[in-house]
Design an enzyme around this catalytic site. Sequence first.
Site, mmCIF file in Angstrom:
data_model
loop_
_atom_site.group_PDB
_atom_site.id
_atom_site.type_symbol
_atom_site.label_atom_id
_atom_site.label_comp_id
_atom_site.label_asym_id
_atom_site.label_seq_id
_atom_site.Cartn_x
_atom_site.Cartn_y
_atom_site.Cartn_z
ATOM 1 N N ARG A 42 0.820 -1.221 0.000
ATOM 2 C CA ARG A 42 0.000 0.000 0.000
ATOM 3 C C ARG A 42 0.852 1.269 0.000
ATOM 4 O O ARG A 42 0.520 2.244 -0.665
ATOM 5 C CB ARG A 42 -0.933 -0.011 1.213
ATOM 6 C CG ARG A 42 -1.953 -1.156 1.122
ATOM 7 C CD ARG A 42 -2.855 -1.136 2.316
ATOM 8 N NE ARG A 42 -3.857 -2.197 2.279
ATOM 9 C CZ ARG A 42 -4.843 -2.320 3.159
ATOM 10 N NH1 ARG A 42 -4.960 -1.445 4.138
ATOM 11 N NH2 ARG A 42 -5.717 -3.293 3.079
ATOM 12 N N ASP A 153 -16.404 8.442 8.259
ATOM 13 C CA ASP A 153 -15.210 7.604 8.089
ATOM 14 C C ASP A 153 -13.984 8.524 8.062
ATOM 15 O O ASP A 153 -14.083 9.696 7.692
ATOM 16 C CB ASP A 153 -15.287 6.785 6.795
ATOM 17 C CG ASP A 153 -14.416 5.531 6.853
ATOM 18 O OD1 ASP A 153 -14.963 4.440 7.089
ATOM 19 O OD2 ASP A 153 -13.182 5.662 6.695
HETATM 20 C C1 LIG Z 1 -13.647 -2.776 7.665
HETATM 21 S S1 LIG Z 1 -14.424 -1.229 7.435
HETATM 22 C C2 LIG Z 1 -16.007 -1.523 8.197
HETATM 23 C C3 LIG Z 1 -17.145 -0.939 7.387
HETATM 24 C C4 LIG Z 1 -18.535 -1.222 7.955
HETATM 25 N N1 LIG Z 1 -18.692 -0.634 9.259
HETATM 26 C C5 LIG Z 1 -18.812 -2.687 7.977
HETATM 27 O O1 LIG Z 1 -18.834 -3.303 9.051
HETATM 28 O O2 LIG Z 1 -19.026 -3.272 6.907
HETATM 29 C C6 LIG Z 1 -13.610 -0.210 8.666
HETATM 30 C C7 LIG Z 1 -13.709 1.271 8.400
HETATM 31 O O3 LIG Z 1 -13.286 1.986 9.558
HETATM 32 C C8 LIG Z 1 -12.619 3.150 9.133
HETATM 33 N N2 LIG Z 1 -11.756 3.684 10.204
HETATM 34 C C9 LIG Z 1 -10.590 3.158 10.667
HETATM 35 N N3 LIG Z 1 -10.060 3.950 11.618
HETATM 36 C C10 LIG Z 1 -10.907 4.994 11.772
HETATM 37 C C11 LIG Z 1 -10.905 6.149 12.597
HETATM 38 N N4 LIG Z 1 -9.911 6.400 13.458
HETATM 39 N N5 LIG Z 1 -11.943 7.017 12.492
HETATM 40 C C12 LIG Z 1 -12.942 6.783 11.604
HETATM 41 N N6 LIG Z 1 -13.003 5.711 10.784
HETATM 42 C C13 LIG Z 1 -12.002 4.818 10.873
HETATM 43 C C14 LIG Z 1 -11.840 2.692 7.911
HETATM 44 O O4 LIG Z 1 -11.486 3.764 7.065
HETATM 45 C C15 LIG Z 1 -12.816 1.714 7.257
HETATM 46 O O5 LIG Z 1 -13.562 2.313 6.227
#
Ligand SMILES: C[S@@+](CC[C@H](N)C(=O)[O-])C[C@H]1O[C@@H](n2cnc3c(N)ncnc32)[C@H](O)[C@@H]1O
Length: 282
Positions: A42, A153
């Site tokens: 990445r 997000d």
């Molecule tokens: C695996 S996805 C989960 C998406 C959805 N909630 C689901 O369960 O299908 C995790 C998301 O959390 C976001 N994320 C990670 N760290 C974060 C932070 N500190 N603040 C806000 N979002 C965050 C990532 O960018 C990502 O889009």
Amino acid sequence: MSESISSSLVMHTTEFEFLRAFATKHAGIHIASHKTSMVHRRVSRRIGALGFNSFAEYCEYLQTREARAEIELLINALTTNKTDFFRENHHFDHLRTKVLPPLIDALRTNPSRRVRIWSAGCSSGQEAYSIAMTILAVLPKANQWNIKILATDIDTEILAQASAGIYPKEEVMNIAGALESNCFVPVSGKPDQLRVAKPIRELVTFTHLNLHENWPMTNPIDVIFCRNVVIYFDKPTQAKLFNRFAEILAPDSTLYIGHSESLFRVSDRFRFEGHSIYRKLS
Ligand SMILES: C[S@@+](CC[C@H](N)C(=O)[O-])C[C@H]1O[C@@H](n2cnc3c(N)ncnc32)[C@H](O)[C@@H]1O
């Protein structure tokens, strides 16, 4: 720089450790020590995009004032965005049958009542749109009521995709009954894609938000979906976040987390209801 050249870059342990610490500092994300190839792949793309020749040069650049915009892009690159429509479908059944009926009654009996649902870590939007579709199934004129979904997000690029609401037809075909429903509309000139229909999109507001920073919301939230997000945070960071959720949630409200996540020994502000569903203790 081409992908093949950038993928041949060497990442030393010190650079890997620097990048891991960087993700923790800026997003609270803890990258496991074995994730070297993921980080290499990445970050190589970012190094290639900027035209640097080594991880060392890139890491040095990150520590300069000019790197502000790059920090955001690096965090975007390091987040894991896997998601799906109606992922962990039992949560949407629970929302429809247990949580929404009393909230809709409250809207009907109290003209000043508002209902707020937060998809925290919404990725490309499927979770928020699944919530909106669930609401519209039980309250077809939801747009005429004060009911809103806030979807946030940290990843700015994934948020842009989320608010466009355009998905591959193949993905939509996996949702039972979606093609026959009026939930998706064709995208002109793109036969392989479908867009979430306007009444569904109108229920959702997408906003950039780092969960570890200040939150703009001042009114109580009725439901939080924070699923498959804290899995990347350490326990103290999870505890802090869940206790902040408890502060902002209305009494007796609901928190949904991911199936591999738990509040056990993390927060005592919630009662476990099974299937990664929690009720806030008053
Ligand atoms: C695996 S996805 C989960 C998406 C959805 N909630 C689901 O369960 O299908 C995790 C998301 O959390 C976001 N994320 C990670 N760290 C974060 C932070 N500190 N603040 C806000 N979002 C965050 C990532 O960018 C990502 O889009």
